[in-house]
Design an enzyme around this catalytic site. Structure first.
Site, mmCIF file in Angstrom:
data_model
loop_
_atom_site.group_PDB
_atom_site.id
_atom_site.type_symbol
_atom_site.label_atom_id
_atom_site.label_comp_id
_atom_site.label_asym_id
_atom_site.label_seq_id
_atom_site.Cartn_x
_atom_site.Cartn_y
_atom_site.Cartn_z
ATOM 1 N N ASN A 62 -6.284 -23.823 -10.860
ATOM 2 C CA ASN A 62 -7.581 -23.144 -10.898
ATOM 3 C C ASN A 62 -8.592 -23.952 -11.702
ATOM 4 O OD1 ASN A 62 -6.829 -20.903 -9.363
ATOM 5 N ND2 ASN A 62 -6.045 -19.809 -11.135
ATOM 6 N N HIS A 120 0.240 -18.952 -12.696
ATOM 7 C CA HIS A 120 0.326 -17.507 -12.919
ATOM 8 C C HIS A 120 1.412 -17.186 -13.941
ATOM 9 C CE1 HIS A 120 -1.757 -16.424 -8.825
ATOM 10 N NE2 HIS A 120 -2.505 -17.159 -9.626
ATOM 11 N N TYR A 153 -0.110 -23.983 -5.490
ATOM 12 C CA TYR A 153 -1.071 -24.302 -6.540
ATOM 13 C C TYR A 153 -0.888 -25.743 -7.013
ATOM 14 C CZ TYR A 153 -3.113 -19.684 -7.334
ATOM 15 O OH TYR A 153 -3.821 -18.523 -7.204
#
Length: 824
Positions: free
Chosen positions: A232, A282, A291
């Site tokens: 992210n 996460h 990811y």
């Protein structure tokens, strides 16, 4: 011929890899970590000129579009025509209204009390920008039939204004998924701004930049926490960097460069890369394949964009990511696919409703995107790394017979061109399939490679979730962490988990798992990795070639408990289970294997030399069976397992059953299942079997008749161990202090011993539970001397036996401690 790369054209072709993979939805809150550096822009940032900004836009354009391919050559010509057809369809269907740009993508007026609906609205906003981006590619690319088309350009500009005025603007409050507003929409919007830069009026560019600033302020990367970690964070840096390039803002681009730094260092908890090669996102989810792929591709894109500019990434810690290509990603790629056990809820993204082409995503398509990202990153690596990585990619491409890489329609044209360049480069030798064992203790995963097959293992603990669900995705992945054992052959079985497996498999009968038949609700256990079992002993020990791996299993939403072990040897996985106890009032099963035979597969099943029915369906006990063989796959020695059953069935499911963002069309696949039925509410049930991937029926029968090949030293809830004389291998998992054959341990641990032909042996000890403050391991075998030992060994006594005393192992993170000895 290898293209000559310059900064303006360098590292372009994998630019779509991260886009093709797609970033996942809302992240769970991560533990607080060190704050990201927020240093002011470096002095050279202020020196950026109009030519510098134009050069950066040109580099990004090349990254997005790719170069060095002919639009009239295949497969590019067909893909370009398809792109033009798709763009024309989008233009024709455009019907701007208050809540949509396209009637089927309603993004307006969400009900804040309906969170799922709000998520859908925000996702459809991203999809709207995706369609505009497709139209822009068709406009600027040659060979689409719409190159430079004025009507298409007008439609793109109309769409950009409409989405800005109605949704993505500086006055709008976000709703639904945060990712849509901070990553999904702005990434596509900024790509559009680069592709259509000369056609967008300056005041509109400024308005679009203001919208990005509103949703992605500098504070989004002020601290390395929450939704601003790992992949992210890389995605957010991409947004900030492009925002700076489009708006000619040196502070934004410099901030993007500086905010990357917290991504590089190894972590010991939470999101990021671990020293053992694990990658977690996460907080609790193994995510190398999803990811992690976004992180890898995103870093490659940013390094490519900024290299040679005033904003080049110079942090020396970036070498950690470069090292991870071979340390973290390569071990989890098999013949072009990335293993599902490290792809989180991405495994449920089969045929997405948002894909107008209806193309299925799977482990191969995810893997192909990573291959493109590796090639991308290679151009910023050393010459030695570049050569090795291109050889790895060529080898993976050459061995992907199930899903040829250059036929993958999920890849961007840029990624396709980059990979074609590797395939056509005659100076690059294809790297072969490596052999060995890798234990990723930080994410409860293991991979075992032999010359003709590969296996991987997925487990769960207090540290790592049973499975991840969220955004209505992966609704039935409940048991993927309950000891799921995947395996693939070198030239066969590579579509085992690719061919609509997750949409059709019985989620209570995943191969390798022990499960209760208690019915679970969709998304049971909670979103974002909330379903973590209260157990610590998960992991094992390995010398890098063979291994003993174990799991203290607690069932999700169940009273089920069990101890499971897998001993990975030369041509065999020895599987033990014990202490299998449950009070759910339902049946409990251990799944020996569950083979996906495809839409029409009729692979023969032979049991003790007797052919079983080839027509579906049937279910029957295989009472007293010593061995079984599935044609085209391999064999199973069953002599130590009671209650074995065989099942052949056709199963029909829909991708939408497990992922509400996917297609509702039913699909059917045939399955052949071998399982151990432990009955209802078993107490201390057990199993013991061998799996022989690729073995013939004759070799399986021979192994079943050879009682001397392997000895089970112990199979209880406290200790599980085996000895394989031909491999000079002994291993035991001590869930409690005890003895297994010649091995004794004073506390829970994992131990393997492999004697070598040169008169030495390697003893491997690990503390999977991370709780041993002291430990003594005794090997009852004459040992003359200890040749090497780690600092964790406090003392070592030799003679008639080897006695190793360890200090605290709590800080070793489950890593194997290797001791080399000379035998007496």
């Amino acid at each position: 011929m290898t293209p000559s790369w310059t900064r303006r054209g360098v590292l372009h072709a994998a630019g779509g890899a991260a886009l093709a993979l797609g970033a996942a939805g809302q992240a769970a809150a991560a533990p607080s970590a060190s704050a990201a550096p927020s240093a002011p822009p470096s002095p050279d940032a202020a020196a950026a000129t109009a030519d510098d900004w134009a050069a950066l836009r040109a580099v990004w354009r090349d990254l997005v579009l790719g170069t060095s391919f002919s639009p009239t050559a295949e497969p590019f010509a067909t893909r370009l025509r398809e792109l033009g057809t798709e763009a024309a369809g989008h233009l024709g269907a455009m019907a701007p209204a208050t809540g949509w740009l396209w009637p089927d993508l309603d993004f307006g007026d969400p009900d804040p009390d309906k969170d799922t609906e709000s998520y859908g609205y925000s996702a459809r906003l991203v999809d709207s920008y995706t369609r505009l981006r497709t139209m822009a590619e068709a406009y600027v690319r040659a060979g689409t039939g719409l190159t430079g088309d004025p009507a298409l350009a007008a439609g793109i500009l109309t769409g950009l204004d409409h989405l800005h005025d109605r949704a993505y603007n500086a006055a709008q409050a976000p709703y639904g998924n945060w990712w849509s507003w901070q990553i999904g929409a702005p990434q596509r919007l900024l790509d559009l701004c680069v592709l259509m830069y000369d056609a967008i009026p300056a005041d509109r560019l400024a308005a679009y930049c203001a919208a990005v600033d509103h949703f992605v302020p500098d504070s989004a990367v002020a601290s390395y926490t929450g939704t601003s970690t790992g992949a992210n964070r890389v995605d957010l840096c991409r947004v900030l960097a492009l925002r700076g390039v489009v708006g000619q803002d040196p502070a934004k681009t410099a901030l993007a460069r500086d905010a990357l730094s917290p991504v590089f260092p190894y972590v010991s908890t939470g999101d990021g890369l671990y020293t053992d090669g694990s990658f977690v996102q996460h907080t609790y989810v193994p995510y190398t394949g999803s990811y992690g792929a976004v992180l890898l591709g995103g870093i490659g894109l940013l390094l490519a964009l900024l290299t040679g500019s005033p904003y080049a990434v110079t942090d020396p810690a970036r070498q950690i990511v470069l090292d991870a290509v071979e340390h973290a990603w390569a071990p989890l790629i098999h013949n072009g696919l990335i293993m599902d056990g490290v792809s989180g809820r991405g495994i449920s993204r089969g045929i997405m409703l948002s894909d107008p082409r209806g193309i299925q995503q799977d482990d191969h398509t995810r893997g192909h995107g990573i291959l493109a990202s590796v090639v991308l990153l290679a151009e910023g690596a050393s010459s030695a790394e570049r050569a090795r990585w291109r050889g790895l990619v060529k080898g993976w491409m050459r061995r992907d017979h199930y899903s040829p890489v250059l036929e993958d329609r999920t890849l961007s044209l840029a990624s396709l061109a980059w990979l074609a360049g590797v395939q056509n480069d005659t100076s690059v030798p294809a790297a072969g399939q490596p052999a060995g064992h890798r234990l990723f203790a930080a994410m409860d995963r293991a991979v075992h490679r032999r010359p003709t097959w590969t296996a991987s293992l997925s487990m769960a603990s207090r540290r790592i979730t049973h499975y991840e669900t969220g955004n209505t995705e992966n609704l039935r992945g409940w048991h993927t962490g309950s000891g799921m054992l995947y395996w693939w052959g070198d030239t066969y079985g590579n579509g085992q988990y690719s061919d609509a497996f997750w949409a059709t498999v019985d989620p209570y009968r995943l191969p390798g798992t022990t499960t209760s038949a208690k019915r679970l609700a969709d998304a049971a256990g909670g979103d974002w990795g909330a379903s973590r079992p209260a157990v610590d002993w998960v992991g094992g020990a390995t010398d890098g070639t063979m291994a003993g791996i174990g799991q203290h299993l607690r069932g999700l939403g169940s009273t089920l408990q069990a101890k499971k072990s897998w001993f990975f040897v030369d041509d065999t996985v020895v599987c033990l289970g014990a202490g299998i106890t449950c009070t759910d009032g339902t049946a409990v099963e251990s799944v020996i294997d569950n083979r996906n035979l495809g839409a029409n597969g009729a692979h023969p099943l032979t049991v003790d030399g007797r052919a079983m029915p080839a027509a579906a369906p049937w279910s029957a006990p295989l009472t007293g069976a010593r061995w079984a063989h599935i044609g085209g796959f391999g064999g199973y020695v069953l002599g130590g397992t009671a209650g074995v059953r065989g099942l052949r069935e056709a199963r029909t499911g829909r991708w939408s059953d497990i992922n509400k963002t996917c297609a509702t069309t039913p699909v059917t696949r045939r399955y052949l299942t071998l399982l151990a039925d432990h009955g209802t509410d078993p107490v201390n049930a057990a199993y013991a079997y061998q799996m022989l991937p690729g073995a013939s029926a004759a070799r399986t029968a021979q192994r079943a008749a050879d009682n001397s090949w392997m000895q089970v030293l112990a199979n209880t809830g406290d200790v599980q161990g085996v000895r394989v004389p031909s491999a000079r291998f002994t291993a035991a998992n001590f869930f409690a202090a005890g003895t297994a054959g010649t091995l004794t341990a004073s506390a829970p641990c994992a131990v393997t011993v492999r004697e070598r032909g040169n008169g030495t042996a390697v003893v491997c000890v690990a503390d999977p539970a991370r709780q041993a403050t002291s430990l003594t391991v005794t090997w009852n075998r004459p040992v003359a001397a200890v040749l090497s030992r780690p600092g964790t060994v406090a003392s070592a006594a030799t003679g008639g036996s080897l006695r190793l005393t360890f200090g605290s192992l709590t800080g070793t993170a489950g890593a194997t401690q290797k001791i080399t000895v000379r035998l007496g």
